[in-house]
Design an enzyme around this catalytic site. Structure first.
Site, PDB file in Angstrom:
ATOM      1  CG  HIS A  68      -1.852   1.128   1.313  1.00  0.00           C
ATOM      2  ND1 HIS A  68      -2.117   1.777   2.497  1.00  0.00           N
ATOM      3  CD2 HIS A  68      -2.581   1.775   0.373  1.00  0.00           C
ATOM      4  CE1 HIS A  68      -2.974   2.754   2.273  1.00  0.00           C
ATOM      5  NE2 HIS A  68      -3.270   2.783   1.001  1.00  0.00           N
ATOM      6  CD  GLU A  71      -2.657   2.460  -4.005  1.00  0.00           C
ATOM      7  OE1 GLU A  71      -3.209   3.585  -4.051  1.00  0.00           O
ATOM      8  OE2 GLU A  71      -3.092   1.516  -3.309  1.00  0.00           O
ATOM      9  CG  HIS A  72      -0.320   6.134  -0.881  1.00  0.00           C
ATOM     10  ND1 HIS A  72      -0.986   7.256  -0.433  1.00  0.00           N
ATOM     11  CD2 HIS A  72      -1.179   5.089  -0.677  1.00  0.00           C
ATOM     12  CE1 HIS A  72      -2.179   6.907   0.025  1.00  0.00           C
ATOM     13  NE2 HIS A  72      -2.320   5.601  -0.105  1.00  0.00           N
ATOM     14  CD  GLU A 148      -5.609   5.338   2.113  1.00  0.00           C
ATOM     15  OE1 GLU A 148      -6.262   4.557   1.390  1.00  0.00           O
ATOM     16  OE2 GLU A 148      -4.413   5.611   1.905  1.00  0.00           O
TER      17      GLU A 148
END
Length: 455
Positions: A68, A71-72, A148
């Site tokens: 994750h 991905e950012h 997030e």
């Protein structure tokens, strides 16, 4: 097209017509890069996705949250482009771009007009192949990801869902949260994420899928050119990475009951069991079961829990499938004082279906609902692009609308009842978030309560 079309990893070229006269073509480059397209008649736009078959389940200790995190970071700049350059490239043409991290894959995608294919390929290829993972951007993005996760933690439905996966899947990697946890994100190091990046973003890992207004030969040339410009050596022969085994894993229940105490007006409740793997031949029957049981306003759960008793506004069932495991679950949002009653009703309805089966009218409605929803979804190039990605990464075969409807027509009422009976024979887990007592679900089935404090 008659029947499913297999996607062998050792087949370099494949072409066929699918339902609606779309043209599906697939090329496997000598380096292992796979490029799959679906040219849809009449389209003026397209959706493109860059996939790697690495998700949260693949992370090892010391790398939890890296998928994750990465991905950012791939949006934060390359050797040639800043983060702003990447954003401007798509904004300037009215396009959309984003990414998703899942449990078994990561996908970076964009939707643009047909004339902007070359730009989308260049920018996405640059992101995938040439991210610098700048240390300053790394720390900035750590804060963004923590925000997030905090946002998700403020959503009781998200919290209940995460606890549900943990409860049903136990120690299986699919039980871990996709985004990592605040602790793993705080502990993540650039070196660990860089190691994850270099180990999993290679030619043999990459799958490029495009659906809509696309010429396959132009696409293959554009992807090849962009990867070469990025410095990838495509002359080194490599076989595509193998697909995951479809054999069902042994799932050991994490816990029967999880209650997360939150001072909320409503309880978010999930109840379910291990389900079917993605390639199980009974997946279509599972879709029918889910439709009849909790798939719409005429479903049994909706009618019994909401319409007849007024106990919930939102109530439904769901059944995701993964390579070696799956879930069958039920959700309801209700008054905390009624949570135990709602759980009992949902469980009783599933037992009733398993014991007494479904009617001919229910089968007909489910067939209509599923066939209609499938046809409508394919009006969107995003759905078609995702179908190509799942076909290549997970299933190893392409199923068009005609074949999907043929398989749907083969499902019988007995198939649905037998599958329901199998589900009720498995160990149930409950997760709930709200102002609930630890004993809210006592007597539903034997369990040792596990309570989580307010946070």
């Amino acid at each position: 097209m008659n029947g499913a079309v297999e996607f062998p990893l050792d087949l370099t070229e494949l072409s066929f017509r699918a339902a609606g006269d779309s043209l599906v073509r697939r090329t496997v480059l000598p380096s292992g890069v796979r490029i799959v397209s679906e040219q849809v008649p009449g389209s003026r736009s397209l959706t493109i996705g860059y996939w790697v078959a690495v998700g949260s389940r693949d992370e090892q200790p010391g790398h939890f949250g890296s998928t994750h995190f990465l991905e950012h970071l791939l949006f934060k700049g390359t050797k040639q482009r800043t983060a702003l350059d990447i954003a401007i490239a798509f904004d300037a043409v009215g396009g959309e771009h984003n990414a998703m991290t899942a449990k078994e894959y990561t996908c970076y995608y964009a939707k643009v007009q047909d004339r902007d294919l070359a730009m989308a390929v260049e920018v996405l290829t640059d992101m995938i192949s040439s991210s610098v993972l700048d240390p300053a951007e790394f720390e900035t993005e750590r804060g963004v990801i923590l925000e997030e996760l905090a946002m998700a933690d403020d959503d009781p439905a998200d919290v209940a869902n995460e606890r549900f996966f943990e409860a049903v899947m136990g120690r299986h990697p699919l039980g871990r949260p996709i985004g990592g946890s605040p602790d793993t994100i705080r502990a993540a190091t650039r070196d660990a994420v860089w190691e994850h990046y270099r180990a999993n973003y290679r030619p043999q890992d990459l799958v490029v899928t495009v659906a809509g207004a696309v010429d396959h030969d132009v696409l293959v040339a554009a992807v090849t050119r962009a990867l070469l410009q990025a410095g990838w050596d495509l002359s080194v022969p490599a076989a595509p990475v193998g697909r995951r085994s479809g054999a069902a894993a042994v799932i050991e229940q994490g816990r029967p009951v999880t209650v997360v105490h939150r001072p909320l007006e409503q309880a978010n409740l999930l109840l379910g069991v291990p389900g079917l793997v993605a390639n199980d031949d009974r997946r279509v029957a599972m879709n029918v079961l889910t439709s009849i049981f909790g798939g719409g306003m005429s479903s049994r759960l909706f009618q019994e829990v909401r319409e007849k008793r007024g106990l919930a506004y939102s109530v439904y069932s769901f059944a995701p499938g993964y390579s070696d495991a799956g879930l069958f679950g039920m959700y309801a949002g209700c008054t905390p004082a009624k949570a135990g009653q709602v759980a009992e009703i949902m469980l009783a309805e599933l037992h009733r279906l398993a014991d007494h089966g479904v009617t001919a009218d229910e089968m007909k409605r489910a067939s209509g609902q599923l066939s209609g929803a499938s046809a409508l979804a394919l009006e969107d190039s995003d759905t078609r692009m995702s179908r190509l990605g799942r076909s290549e990464i997970t299933m190893g075969e392409f199923v068009d609308l005609d074949e999907a409807l043929r398989r749907l027509a083969l499902v019988t009422a007995d198939d649905v009842q037998q599958l329901a009976a199998e589900m009720v024979s498995r160990p149930f887990s409950i997760s709930a978030v709200g102002a609930l007592a630890d004993d809210a679900f006592d007597g539903i089935f034997p369990h040792d309560p596990v309570s989580m404090p307010v946070n």
